[in-house]
Enzyme design. Structure first.
Site, PDB file in Angstrom:
ATOM      1  N   SER A   1       1.662  -9.503  -1.042  1.00 51.04           N
ATOM      2  CA  SER A   1       1.391  -8.356  -0.913  1.00 51.04           C
ATOM      3  C   SER A   1       1.729  -7.575   0.467  1.00 51.04           C
ATOM      4  CB  SER A   1       0.021  -7.907  -1.642  1.00 51.04           C
ATOM      5  OG  SER A   1      -0.984  -8.921  -0.661  1.00 51.04           O
TER       6      SER A   1
ATOM      7  N   LYS B   1       0.790  -1.275   0.109  1.00 48.57           N
ATOM      8  CA  LYS B   1      -0.009  -0.078  -0.065  1.00 48.57           C
ATOM      9  C   LYS B   1       0.965   1.215  -0.080  1.00 48.57           C
ATOM     10  CE  LYS B   1      -4.390  -1.484  -0.022  1.00 48.57           C
ATOM     11  NZ  LYS B   1      -5.052  -1.416  -1.256  1.00 48.57           N
TER      12      LYS B   1
ATOM     13  N   GLU C   1      -9.781   5.944   2.951  1.00 46.95           N
ATOM     14  CA  GLU C   1     -10.699   4.969   3.296  1.00 46.95           C
ATOM     15  C   GLU C   1      -9.778   3.725   3.384  1.00 46.95           C
ATOM     16  OE1 GLU C   1     -10.014   5.505   0.372  1.00 46.95           O
ATOM     17  OE2 GLU C   1      -9.278   3.288  -0.342  1.00 46.95           O
TER      18      GLU C   1
END
Lengths: 265, 398
Positions: free
Chosen positions: B380, B91, B113
């Site tokens: 990830s 991220k 969010e």
């Protein structure tokens, strides 16, 4: 002349602003919505905006979100809303405009929807999340049946863009009175006056102002310079609080009547 | 193949676009213009690279999972270690890029969010780094599931706002972040965490995440002298997947495989397979494939992994699915949990539950492939944040 044009022309002759109450269709039930439409029309509404409930109303504050949830829980679909309009249309000439989000219309099928909406007696369509940049995908279908697409303009809209959108507007322009979601802040009539007056010079259609207008005094202040005033959350709140009470229709009638007083210039 | 998406209006075939209220349109047009300017500005790219290298710790390693490969007895499995990034997931690649853009645009506040909390943490982290005010919207159901990440965000100085509407998960957090943005659009930058939302977000987030695939391509060529047979990644909104896939789209010999969450099973209706079991619709500013009913109301998604618990998917994935350039499958909560344990036990890597979905798919497919074939999988994120959820599923009291 369409019902919308006729209504605005009559009001113009009398020097009155149009009162446009907004209610969520199907809140608290489809049958009750029909009663509410009759009540609003009799109490002085000039046009009625019927909200089409959606699971994810991202431009709405908590009051209208809750109304959407109640309407969906009561089984309301876009088809139900069209049925309500068709029933109201058998007895009433008041213009009825559907307001909502694009996905239910997209899912229904735009071409079918445009045809069914006209057949039911819908006078305009306002899709909050379908800006002019994406409107081309439905415009040929709504044009084909003569269903006006109401344009939203906001305080954040730059002048050049406002000129372009105002020139192409149909039905009426809905000017969002504040940067925010519905029913969360109070309108400041003085702050928007100049913008609305300017917008009226740019547009061929009437300019309605909505978002944050909750009292008869707000209506009166805005009606001084706007062609129409939209009251949504304040009315929806009454329906939320008194939805199943005997006295709901009387309360709605009294509130609507007081708002209409403010429209008389 | 020639692949140039999105088009000038932000569409990926029939998907994408800008389905937002007028109040936000000028902000999106401004953002698009600002992004297009920096996209080809070497100075900006240098700045992004500086923080990716020295702050995030890039390039992330490409690791040959030798024991997993031996255990599965088929294709070689390589893990692209995004879990080793600062903050523990992919991220941050995107939040570094967006916060540098926000600074260029003169914005002082950022909002985001979050579902699993990884994007919230990554946003709060870069906000702390650059001294910007930060507010994170998170569903109260996710706040319960991801209490560790909530505390991390607060330590980083962010305000965490609980969202109780709807299902109180990622979808509703995004609704409220958009509502907040509508009201504060003049001074606030919305850092969207996935390749969804209105244009230019799906393009911009993809570009910032493409570093995953760009590095992995170089690394696999150096290690094996050839491209992988298939690239695998989990998909909620799909940002790690598009980051891995995008640089390989033109390499038609490389299969692209996205793994959605099948939750309790597609047939139960409790899943998050927006591509496998969805239909076209419009939500959160873009047209994509959605879980919805016959009347166009958005349905609840379900996944044990908060990061995949979303009823939509990035529009570019919907397009890649339509044109059959990428394939999408789904694995269940149970399969993901088994994969979570397997990778932990035999490689000493605790993956995020999201990532465990991709690993589960590798466990399914590798044995039937030949030893000279290569699977490249995006690891990830790391799984520390999921320890409570996993313990609960294993009926272990902590």
């Amino acid at each position: 002349m369409s019902r919308l044009q006729h209504t605005f022309a009559e009001l113009n002759k009398r020097g009155e602003a149009a009162l446009i109450p907004f209610i969520t269709a199907g809140d608290p039930s489809p049958q009750r919505t029909l009663d509410l439409i009759r009540t609003l029309a009799a109490a002085g509404a000039d046009v009625i905006e019927l909200g089409v409930p959606f699971s994810d109303p991202m431009a709405d504050g908590p009051t209208i979100q809750a109304a959407s949830e109640r309407a969906l829980a009561a089984g309301t679909t876009l088809k139900t809303v069209l049925d309500i309009v068709a029933q109201a249309r058998r007895e009433l000439q008041i213009p009825l405009v559907l307001m909502g989000y694009y996905n239910p219309v997209f899912r229904y099928g735009v071409e079918c929807f445009a045809r069914d909406a006209m057949a039911a007696g819908v006078d305009g369509l306002l899709l909050v999340d379908l800006p002019p940049e994406e409107m081309a995908e439905i415009k040929p279908m709504t044009d084909a049946v003569g269903l006006p697409l109401i344009t939203l303009l906001a305080p954040t809209t730059p002048l050049e863009r406002a000129k372009r959108l105002a020139a192409a507007a149909e039905g009426y322009i809905y000017y969002v009175s504040m940067t925010g979601v519905t029913g969360t802040q109070a309108v400041s009539p003085a702050a928007i006056r100049d913008a609305v007056v300017q917008l009226k010079t740019l547009a061929q259609v009437p300019v309605a102002v909505g978002f944050g207008i909750t009292t008869a005094a707000d209506v009166q202040a805005v009606a001084e310079f706007a062609d129409a005033v939209v009251v949504g959350s304040a009315l929806v709140r009454i329906i939320g609080e008194h939805g199943s009470d005997e006295g709901l229709l009387d309360k709605v009638a009294a509130f609507t009547g007081s708002l209409k007083q403010g429209c008389k210039k | 193949m020639s692949y140039e998406y999105p088009d000038a209006r932000g569409h990926f075939g029939q998907y994408g676009g800008r389905y937002v209220a007028e109040t936000l349109m000028p902000a999106l047009l401004e953002l698009e213009q600002a992004y297009v300017e920096v996209r080809n500005d070497p100075e900006f790219q240098k700045e992004v690279d500086y923080y990716l290298n020295h702050y995030v710790g890039r390039p992330s390693p490409l690791y040959f999972a030798e024991r997993l490969t031996a255990e599965l007895g088929g294709a070689k499995v390589y893990l692209k270690r995004e879990d080793l990034n600062h903050t523990g997931a992919h991220k941050v690649n995107n939040t570094v890029g967006q916060i540098l853009l926000a600074r260029r645009m003169g914005k002082k506040k950022v909002i985001a969010e979050t579902g699993a909390g990884q994007h919230g943490v990554a946003t709060a982290t870069v906000a702390a780094l650059f001294g910007m005010e930060c507010e994170i919207f998170m569903g109260t159901e996710d706040i319960r599931r991801q209490s560790l990440n909530v505390f991390r965000m607060k330590l980083l100085g962010a305000k965490v706002t609980g969202v109780t509407s709807g299902t109180a998960t990622l979808k509703d957090a995004m609704n409220d972040a958009l509502r907040h943005w509508v009201a504060h659009v003049r001074d606030t930058f919305y850092v969207i965490g996935t390749v969804a939302g209105p244009h230019p977000y799906p393009m911009m987030v993809r570009d910032f995440q493409a570093v995953i695939g760009i590095e992995a391509k170089e690394q696999i060529l150096a290690a094996e002298g050839c491209l992988p047979d298939v690239a695998v990644a989990c998909i909620g909104g799909g940002s790690n997947a598009i980051g891995l896939f995008y640089p390989f789209i033109g390499d038609s010999q490389v299969g692209l495989l996205g793994v959605e969450a099948a939750g309790l099973g597609i047939e139960t209706g409790k899943h998050a397979a927006s591509l496998g079991a969805g239909s076209p619709g419009v939500l959160h500013g873009n047209k994509t494939s959605l879980l919805q009913d016959a009347d166009g109301q958005i349905q609840h998604a379900h996944s044990i992994s908060a990061g995949l618990d979303y009823p939509g998917v990035g529009p570019e994935h919907a397009h890649l699915h339509d044109i059959k350039r990428a394939c999408y499958v789904a694995v269940t909560d149970d399969e993901a949990l088994a994969a979570f344990r397997k990778l932990t036990e035999i490689e000493g890597i605790i993956p995020a539950l999201e990532t465990a979905h991709a690993i589960a798919q590798v466990i399914k497919m590798a044995p039937s492939m030949s030893p000279d074939q290569i699977i490249l999988v995006c690891l990830s994120g790391r799984g520390d944040k999921d320890i409570n959820t996993v313990a609960q599923a294993m009926k272990v009291e902590l």
